[in-house]
Design a protein around this motif. Structure first.
Motif, PDB file in Angstrom:
ATOM      1  N   ALA A 144       0.837  -1.316   0.157  1.00 43.52           N
ATOM      2  CA  ALA A 144       0.012  -0.002   0.020  1.00 43.52           C
ATOM      3  C   ALA A 144       0.805   1.208  -0.209  1.00 43.52           C
ATOM      4  N   LYS A 145       0.299   2.447  -0.608  1.00 40.01           N
ATOM      5  CA  LYS A 145       1.174   3.594  -0.491  1.00 40.01           C
ATOM      6  C   LYS A 145       1.619   3.986   0.940  1.00 40.01           C
ATOM      7  N   GLY A 146       2.719   4.314   1.103  1.00 40.45           N
ATOM      8  CA  GLY A 146       3.042   4.727   2.545  1.00 40.45           C
ATOM      9  C   GLY A 146       4.087   3.569   3.227  1.00 40.45           C
ATOM     10  N   ALA A 147       4.050   2.405   2.366  1.00 39.25           N
ATOM     11  CA  ALA A 147       4.662   1.429   3.039  1.00 39.25           C
ATOM     12  C   ALA A 147       6.301   1.615   3.089  1.00 39.25           C
ATOM     13  N   PHE A 148       6.635   2.388   2.158  1.00 43.96           N
ATOM     14  CA  PHE A 148       8.279   2.756   2.139  1.00 43.96           C
ATOM     15  C   PHE A 148       8.203   4.310   2.293  1.00 43.96           C
ATOM     16  N   PRO A 149       9.529   4.711   2.729  1.00 41.38           N
ATOM     17  CA  PRO A 149       9.939   6.274   3.026  1.00 41.38           C
ATOM     18  C   PRO A 149       9.714   6.745   1.511  1.00 41.38           C
ATOM     19  N   PRO A 150       9.214   7.991   1.539  1.00 38.77           N
ATOM     20  CA  PRO A 150       8.781   8.781   0.086  1.00 38.77           C
ATOM     21  C   PRO A 150      10.173   8.941  -0.529  1.00 38.77           C
ATOM     22  N   PHE A 181      -0.972  -7.083   5.296  1.00 37.39           N
ATOM     23  CA  PHE A 181       0.373  -7.207   5.628  1.00 37.39           C
ATOM     24  C   PHE A 181       1.243  -8.138   4.845  1.00 37.39           C
ATOM     25  N   ILE A 182       2.436  -7.236   4.454  1.00 37.38           N
ATOM     26  CA  ILE A 182       3.553  -8.213   3.760  1.00 37.38           C
ATOM     27  C   ILE A 182       4.516  -8.257   4.851  1.00 37.38           C
ATOM     28  N   HIS A 183       4.958  -9.482   4.802  1.00 36.03           N
ATOM     29  CA  HIS A 183       5.910  -9.811   6.142  1.00 36.03           C
ATOM     30  C   HIS A 183       7.303  -9.832   5.466  1.00 36.03           C
ATOM     31  N   ALA A 184       8.381  -9.224   5.904  1.00 31.45           N
ATOM     32  CA  ALA A 184       9.629  -9.064   5.096  1.00 31.45           C
ATOM     33  C   ALA A 184      10.608  -8.789   6.313  1.00 31.45           C
ATOM     34  N   ASN A 185      11.995  -9.394   5.763  1.00 34.65           N
ATOM     35  CA  ASN A 185      13.039  -9.472   6.516  1.00 34.65           C
ATOM     36  C   ASN A 185      13.534  -7.899   6.438  1.00 34.65           C
ATOM     37  N   ASP A 186      14.587  -7.373   7.272  1.00 36.13           N
ATOM     38  CA  ASP A 186      15.107  -6.058   7.199  1.00 36.13           C
ATOM     39  C   ASP A 186      15.653  -5.719   5.911  1.00 36.13           C
ATOM     40  N   LEU A 187      15.678  -4.529   5.307  1.00 35.18           N
ATOM     41  CA  LEU A 187      15.975  -4.278   4.027  1.00 35.18           C
ATOM     42  C   LEU A 187      17.510  -4.436   3.974  1.00 35.18           C
ATOM     43  N   GLN A 188      18.167  -4.401   4.737  1.00 28.45           N
ATOM     44  CA  GLN A 188      19.704  -4.674   4.564  1.00 28.45           C
ATOM     45  C   GLN A 188      20.503  -3.442   3.838  1.00 28.45           C
ATOM     46  N   HIS A 197       7.590   0.016  10.970  1.00 28.27           N
ATOM     47  CA  HIS A 197       6.352  -0.612  10.886  1.00 28.27           C
ATOM     48  C   HIS A 197       6.376  -1.818  12.058  1.00 28.27           C
ATOM     49  N   PRO A 198       5.253  -2.337  12.608  1.00 30.70           N
ATOM     50  CA  PRO A 198       5.272  -3.320  13.470  1.00 30.70           C
ATOM     51  C   PRO A 198       6.009  -4.629  13.022  1.00 30.70           C
ATOM     52  N   ARG A 199       6.436  -5.427  13.852  1.00 36.51           N
ATOM     53  CA  ARG A 199       6.918  -6.912  13.711  1.00 36.51           C
ATOM     54  C   ARG A 199       6.201  -7.892  14.143  1.00 36.51           C
ATOM     55  N   ASP A 200       6.378  -9.037  13.412  1.00 40.52           N
ATOM     56  CA  ASP A 200       5.605 -10.191  13.556  1.00 40.52           C
ATOM     57  C   ASP A 200       6.386 -11.107  14.772  1.00 40.52           C
ATOM     58  N   LYS A 206       6.426  -5.862   9.488  1.00 44.32           N
ATOM     59  CA  LYS A 206       4.930  -5.961   8.716  1.00 44.32           C
ATOM     60  C   LYS A 206       4.644  -4.927   7.864  1.00 44.32           C
ATOM     61  N   PHE A 207       4.714  -4.815   6.486  1.00 51.60           N
ATOM     62  CA  PHE A 207       4.477  -3.558   5.793  1.00 51.60           C
ATOM     63  C   PHE A 207       3.202  -3.537   5.504  1.00 51.60           C
ATOM     64  N   PRO A 208       2.524  -2.351   5.330  1.00 49.51           N
ATOM     65  CA  PRO A 208       1.306  -2.068   4.942  1.00 49.51           C
ATOM     66  C   PRO A 208       0.958  -2.454   3.625  1.00 49.51           C
ATOM     67  N   ALA A 209      -0.424  -3.022   3.257  1.00 52.79           N
ATOM     68  CA  ALA A 209      -0.433  -3.783   2.011  1.00 52.79           C
ATOM     69  C   ALA A 209      -2.086  -3.771   1.848  1.00 52.79           C
ATOM     70  N   PHE A 210      -2.348  -4.263   0.597  1.00 50.27           N
ATOM     71  CA  PHE A 210      -3.682  -4.741   0.602  1.00 50.27           C
ATOM     72  C   PHE A 210      -3.917  -6.185   0.093  1.00 50.27           C
ATOM     73  N   LEU A 211      -4.951  -6.815   0.404  1.00 53.11           N
ATOM     74  CA  LEU A 211      -5.135  -8.207  -0.537  1.00 53.11           C
ATOM     75  C   LEU A 211      -6.586  -8.041  -1.071  1.00 53.11           C
ATOM     76  N   LEU A 212      -6.269  -8.239  -2.464  1.00 51.24           N
ATOM     77  CA  LEU A 212      -7.472  -8.093  -3.265  1.00 51.24           C
ATOM     78  C   LEU A 212      -7.932  -9.259  -3.501  1.00 51.24           C
ATOM     79  N   SER A 213      -9.182  -9.571  -3.735  1.00 48.97           N
ATOM     80  CA  SER A 213      -9.857 -10.918  -4.139  1.00 48.97           C
ATOM     81  C   SER A 213     -10.599 -10.388  -5.513  1.00 48.97           C
ATOM     82  N   ALA A 214     -10.557 -11.409  -6.294  1.00 46.48           N
ATOM     83  CA  ALA A 214     -11.505 -11.127  -7.499  1.00 46.48           C
ATOM     84  C   ALA A 214     -11.714 -12.590  -8.224  1.00 46.48           C
ATOM     85  N   HIS A 215     -12.675 -12.464  -9.216  1.00 51.71           N
ATOM     86  CA  HIS A 215     -13.015 -13.762  -9.802  1.00 51.71           C
ATOM     87  C   HIS A 215     -13.367 -13.383 -11.514  1.00 51.71           C
TER      88      HIS A 215
END
Length: 217
Positions: A144-150, A181-188, A197-200, A206-215
């Protein structure tokens, strides 16, 4: 980004790319556990293919498609080492691939959408829609927008809900878009601090994200 360098652990990142967490993204694991994934599966932009491999281990027939030779070779080795004969991998451009018309009952996009150039989104949607069987289900997990520094020099093409709906809704019937959320290791990345962001429970961001469902009708 040079994706081949990234998957070799070279270039911008120090070590493996942060999205390689050694297992499927938890949001998609939940879909599998809830019975949302059925039939023959396309793993779009499979990378090292932990998602494909996990599905094959559960008995699914799955095809992983990725543009990056290093990632596809690693996925094939892993499938062979684990004795997973129902997972196959294809090196191809996801925005133009052919040869799978109406074959897939479920299509999973685990952090691919935001990795594509914006101008490649429509070709991607056309390609996966063509590969989808009638009634197929499609799930996209995207930053999602804002997941990373601008001011980050290189970052994914994050989306807001409206642009995600606009791109996908040209072809698919959208059932839901929800925060995820998209879970990821530190960017290094030298000189770049970890986003706030929070951590699991495993210490992953835990990066902010969207989950879209469609058919597909």
């Amino acid at each position: 980004m040079d994706w081949d360098d990234a998957y070799r652990g070279e270039g911008k990142f120090e070590g493996p790319p942060p999205w390689n967490i050694g297992e499927p993204q938890p949001e998609l694991t939940a879909l599998i556990d809830d019975g949302k994934v059925t039939g023959t599966v396309l793993d779009a932009g499979c990378g090292h293919a932990e998602l494909s491999l996990a599905l094959a281990a559960k008995g699914f027939t799955v095809v992983g498609i990725d543009l990056v030779p290093t990632a596809v070779a690693a996925a094939r080795r892993a499938a062979e080492e684990r004795g997973l004969t129902t997972a196959t991998f294809v090196e191809a451009d996801i925005t133009t691939f052919t040869g799978f018309d109406e074959q897939f009952n479920t299509i999973l996009d685990s952090t691919l959408f935001h990795s594509l150039p914006v101008e490649g989104r429509d070709g991607y949607q056309r390609s996966v829609f063509r590969a989808a069987a009638p009634g197929a289900h499609y799930y996209i997990l995207v930053f999602a927008k804002g997941a990373f520094p601008p001011d980050l020099e290189v970052k994914p093409n994050e989306v807001d809900e409206d642009e995600l709906r606009e791109a996908v809704g040209r072809y698919w019937v959208i059932d839901d878009v929800r925060p995820a959320f998209i879970h990821a290791n530190d960017l290094q990345i030298p000189g770049v601090p970890a986003p706030p962001h929070p951590r699991d429970a495993k210490g992953r961001l835990k990066f902010p994200a969207f989950l879209l469902s469609a058919h597909k009708e």
